[in-house]
Design an enzyme around this catalytic site. Structure first.
Site, mmCIF file in Angstrom:
data_model
loop_
_atom_site.group_PDB
_atom_site.id
_atom_site.type_symbol
_atom_site.label_atom_id
_atom_site.label_comp_id
_atom_site.label_asym_id
_atom_site.label_seq_id
_atom_site.Cartn_x
_atom_site.Cartn_y
_atom_site.Cartn_z
ATOM 1 N N ASP A 67 0.683 -1.313 -0.003
ATOM 2 C CA ASP A 67 -0.025 -0.259 -0.366
ATOM 3 C C ASP A 67 1.041 1.165 -0.079
ATOM 4 O OD1 ASP A 67 0.952 -0.497 2.487
ATOM 5 O OD2 ASP A 67 -0.838 -0.583 3.298
ATOM 6 N N ASN A 136 -7.184 -3.060 14.273
ATOM 7 C CA ASN A 136 -8.317 -2.598 14.116
ATOM 8 C C ASN A 136 -8.536 -3.660 13.001
ATOM 9 O OD1 ASN A 136 -7.606 -2.292 11.366
ATOM 10 N ND2 ASN A 136 -8.767 0.053 11.468
ATOM 11 N N HIS A 138 -7.108 -4.805 9.650
ATOM 12 C CA HIS A 138 -6.556 -4.287 8.448
ATOM 13 C C HIS A 138 -6.282 -4.615 8.393
ATOM 14 C CE1 HIS A 138 -4.668 0.257 9.096
ATOM 15 N NE2 HIS A 138 -3.797 -1.489 9.337
ATOM 16 N N GLU A 143 -9.391 -1.873 5.343
ATOM 17 C CA GLU A 143 -10.472 -1.382 6.985
ATOM 18 C C GLU A 143 -11.530 -2.036 7.362
ATOM 19 O OE1 GLU A 143 -8.275 0.318 8.442
ATOM 20 O OE2 GLU A 143 -8.037 2.759 7.762
HETATM 21 P P1 PGA Z 1 2.199 -1.081 12.986
HETATM 22 O O1 PGA Z 1 1.172 -1.352 11.201
HETATM 23 O O2 PGA Z 1 3.384 -2.164 12.445
HETATM 24 O O3 PGA Z 1 3.115 -0.093 13.231
HETATM 25 O O4 PGA Z 1 1.769 -1.714 14.410
HETATM 26 C C1 PGA Z 1 0.851 -2.434 11.349
HETATM 27 C C2 PGA Z 1 -0.332 -2.255 10.500
HETATM 28 O O5 PGA Z 1 -1.220 -0.923 10.429
HETATM 29 O O6 PGA Z 1 -0.383 -2.563 9.364
#
Ligand code: PGA
Length: 245
Positions: A67, A136, A138, A143
């Site tokens: 992404d 959350n 994702h 999302e």
């Molecule tokens: P993080 O993000 O590794 O910074 O916790 C993970 C994500 O949002 O996929």
């Protein structure tokens, strides 16, 4: 799902990095799907060490990132182009022509996303996809919502993602509100998925992914249907999973 319970972040990073290195050793011109965020940084550090010690080479490896924020230039220090350069690409012998991140600087979302899917397809799909998981649930920037979206697409980031990611920006207003993300189809089409998570803050999301119903409100739960997923977590991230000893 194969669950690997690690004692801490260092062990989680070593296990995930080793799985990726094994893929490169098996096929030196493999296609890797890469992730950004704080969690995979240790796995990238481990891969850089393996490269420096001569165990692996990225010379023919191709990479496709999950992404990118919409609207950030490639050299913006919070862009995922920049992140990948800083945390992996500039430390190894990868050919930058073989690295791909969705083009967040292209305002034409439909064109940018369609072109990305075409490139992944032409490369023959992803052999190993590394994933983090959001608080959350994702994966990529898919999302929570009412559906699983297949192709690469433009998403509106949820408030919880904006808040979580604001730690990396000067002000919360600076966090982009949209991103281009690989969809669930590309992720589920990867031959192998390695998903990393550490810390208590991820425990609810990890539980929903492993033990919850398959529900787009936790996008990672779709991985229960994938035939080759390795969940690599520290003990804190697995602490709410009753099925994991
Ligand atoms: P993080 O993000 O590794 O910074 O916790 C993970 C994500 O949002 O996929």
């Amino acid at each position: 799902m194969r669950i690997v319970s690690c004692k801490d972040y260092a062990e989680m990073s070593r296990v995930a990095g080793n799985l990726m290195a094994a893929e490169i050793i098996k096929n030196p011109s493999c296609v890797l799907g890469l992730a950004t965020g704080s969690t995979p940084i240790g796995a990238y550090e481990h891969l850089v060490e393996l490269y420096k010690s001569g165990d692996i080479s990225f010379k023919d490896v191709k990479t496709y990132n999950l992404d990118e924020y919409r609207g950030l230039a490639h050299d913006h220090d919070q862009s995922y182009h920049y992140f990948m350069n800083e945390n992996l690409f500039k430390h190894v012998d990868i050919d930058m022509k073989n690295t791909h991140v969705p083009d967040g600087s292209n305002p034409d979302a439909e064109a940018a996303c369609a072109e990305y899917d075409k490139m992944v397809e032409e490369a023959g799909g992803v052999a190993l996809q590394l994933l983090g998981i959001g608080n959350n649930g994702h994966i990529g920037f898919n999302e929570p919502g009412s559906v699983f979206v297949g192709p690469t697409h433009c998403v509106d980031l949820t408030e919880s993602t904006i808040v979580a990611n604001s730690r990396l920006f000067e002000r919360i207003e600076d966090v982009p509100r949209q991103a281009y993300t690989m969809g669930i189809k590309t992720i589920m089409s990867a031959k192998r998925v390695v998903i990393v998570a550490n810390g208590e803050a991820k425990a609810e999301a990890v539980k929903a992914m492993i033990e919850g119903p398959i529900d787009p409100m936790c996008q990672a739960s779709i991985l229960q249907l994938h035939p080759d997923v390795v969940v690599v977590c520290d003990e804190a991230a697995l602490s709410l999973c009753s099925s994991v000893k």
